[in-house]
Scaffold this motif. Sequence first.
Motif, PDB file in Angstrom:
ATOM      1  N   UNK A  30       0.838  -1.202   0.000  1.00  0.00           N
ATOM      2  CA  UNK A  30       0.000   0.000   0.000  1.00  0.00           C
ATOM      3  C   UNK A  30       0.871   1.250   0.000  1.00  0.00           C
ATOM      4  N   UNK A  31       1.962   1.210   0.759  1.00  0.00           N
ATOM      5  CA  UNK A  31       2.843   2.377   0.839  1.00  0.00           C
ATOM      6  C   UNK A  31       3.428   2.714  -0.526  1.00  0.00           C
ATOM      7  N   UNK A  63      10.904  19.506  -5.420  1.00  0.00           N
ATOM      8  CA  UNK A  63      12.098  19.827  -6.192  1.00  0.00           C
ATOM      9  C   UNK A  63      13.018  18.606  -6.253  1.00  0.00           C
ATOM     10  N   UNK A  64      14.018  18.710  -7.107  1.00  0.00           N
ATOM     11  CA  UNK A  64      14.986  17.613  -7.207  1.00  0.00           C
ATOM     12  C   UNK A  64      15.715  17.407  -5.891  1.00  0.00           C
ATOM     13  N   UNK A  65      16.075  18.501  -5.208  1.00  0.00           N
ATOM     14  CA  UNK A  65      16.768  18.368  -3.925  1.00  0.00           C
ATOM     15  C   UNK A  65      15.856  17.772  -2.860  1.00  0.00           C
ATOM     16  N   UNK A  66      14.582  18.095  -2.880  1.00  0.00           N
ATOM     17  CA  UNK A  66      13.646  17.494  -1.937  1.00  0.00           C
ATOM     18  C   UNK A  66      13.511  15.991  -2.214  1.00  0.00           C
ATOM     19  N   UNK A  67      13.538  15.626  -3.469  1.00  0.00           N
ATOM     20  CA  UNK A  67      13.465  14.207  -3.829  1.00  0.00           C
ATOM     21  C   UNK A  67      14.741  13.474  -3.414  1.00  0.00           C
ATOM     22  N   UNK A  68      15.866  14.150  -3.542  1.00  0.00           N
ATOM     23  CA  UNK A  68      17.141  13.543  -3.183  1.00  0.00           C
ATOM     24  C   UNK A  68      17.256  13.348  -1.679  1.00  0.00           C
ATOM     25  N   UNK A  69      16.713  14.273  -0.914  1.00  0.00           N
ATOM     26  CA  UNK A  69      16.792  14.215   0.552  1.00  0.00           C
ATOM     27  C   UNK A  69      15.393  14.415   1.127  1.00  0.00           C
ATOM     28  N   UNK A  88       9.400   9.271   1.728  1.00  0.00           N
ATOM     29  CA  UNK A  88      10.163   8.303   0.933  1.00  0.00           C
ATOM     30  C   UNK A  88       9.227   7.290   0.273  1.00  0.00           C
ATOM     31  N   UNK A  89       9.728   6.676  -0.798  1.00  0.00           N
ATOM     32  CA  UNK A  89       8.949   5.646  -1.484  1.00  0.00           C
ATOM     33  C   UNK A  89       8.896   4.380  -0.639  1.00  0.00           C
TER      34      UNK A  89
END
Length: 341
Positions: A197-198, A290-296, A302-303
Motif C-alpha cells: 500500500x505504501x 524539487x529535485x533536492x527534496x526528492x534527493x533528501x 520516501x517511497x
Amino acid sequence: MFIKERFFYLSFFTTMLMFCSSAQAKTPEDEIKVKVFIAAMFEIGENSGDKAGEFQHWYNQYFADSKPIKVKGAHSPVYCNSEGVCGSVLGMGKVGSSASMQAITLSPKFDFTKSYFILSGVAGTPPNKGTIGDVSWASWLVDYDLGHRWKAEEGEKGAPTFTPRKGYEDIRRYQLNPELLNWNLHLSESVSLKDSKEANDYRMRYPNAEARRSPAITVGTHMTGDTFFHGPGLSKQAQYITELYNADDYVITEMEAAAIAQVLDRTTGTERIMSLRGAVNFDQGHPNETTLQHLDPAPGETAGGFAETVENIVLVGSETVDHIVNNWDVWEDGVPKLEQK
C-alpha cells in the motif's frame, strides 16, 4: 665419490619435494564448477534473520547451509551450494564491485568456464518507463560516464551537455545475449510480483501512467554510473546517451553492471551475463517536489516497497537459476534456442 653421493641425495630430495608440492597442489577436480553465480552489491546487516538487502533472499533460498569461502581481494565471502550455484556480495559502485568480481573469477577455488552470471540489485527508474516494485532484465548495459560533461550555461543553450570520449567504444556499452534475455522473459512471465500500500500511495504522486501502474517485469537499458543522479534533466541525459549508443530505452539506473561486464569480458566472456534489477525509487521527483527534496526527502516522504522489491528480484531470478541448474545437460555448452509456441 663423496661429490657424486651428495649430488644423488640432493637430486633425490629435490625430486621428493617437487612431488610433495605437486601432491598438495589443487587439481581441476578440486575446483568448484560454478553453474550460476549470483552477484549482489550490498547487504544491510546479516545474511539472514534481519532486514533484507540485496543478498538475503538469495542466501536464504540457495546458501543457508553453505560455508563461507574467503577470496583474497573480494568484498565478502563466496557461498556455494551442492548444485553449483554460488553467490556473493561484491560491494557498491564500479570500482568495488568490479574489483571483487575480478578477484573471484581469477581465484583458483572456482571454475567459471561454463558459468552464467546474474548481476542483481536494487535500482532507480524514470517515471515514464517504470514504477516502484518493477523487476527489469537488461537488454543493454551502458556506462553513464566515459565521456565529457560541462555545465549547461557553458555550452550551447538547450543542447546536450555530454559527449562520448574516443577510445572507450568497446567498454562503454554491452549488449547482452538476446537469446538468453528471451529465456529470462519466458521463464519469468508467470511470476506474480509483490506490492505494498505504501508503494502504491507513493506512485499516485506521479502523473505518468507507467509510474502509477502495478509492478511488472520490464526490459531495457540499465545505465551504470557512480553518480546517484536525480532530476528530469539528468534522466533525459541518460536517455540521450542510450540513443547515442544505439541501445534500447533507458529503464534502470544502477552503479555496477557495466563495470562488472568489463571484468567478465576479460575473464569469461559476456555471452552468459544477465542483469536483474528491482526499482525502489524514481530517478526524479514528482511535480510537487524539487529535485533536492526528492534527493533528501523529509520523514514520511520516501517511497515504500523496498522490502517487496528485493523479494521480487529473487522471485523472478530464481526461475532462471533453477531452470539452468535443473537442465544443465542442455545449458552447459551454451544458451539453447528457445522454441516459441
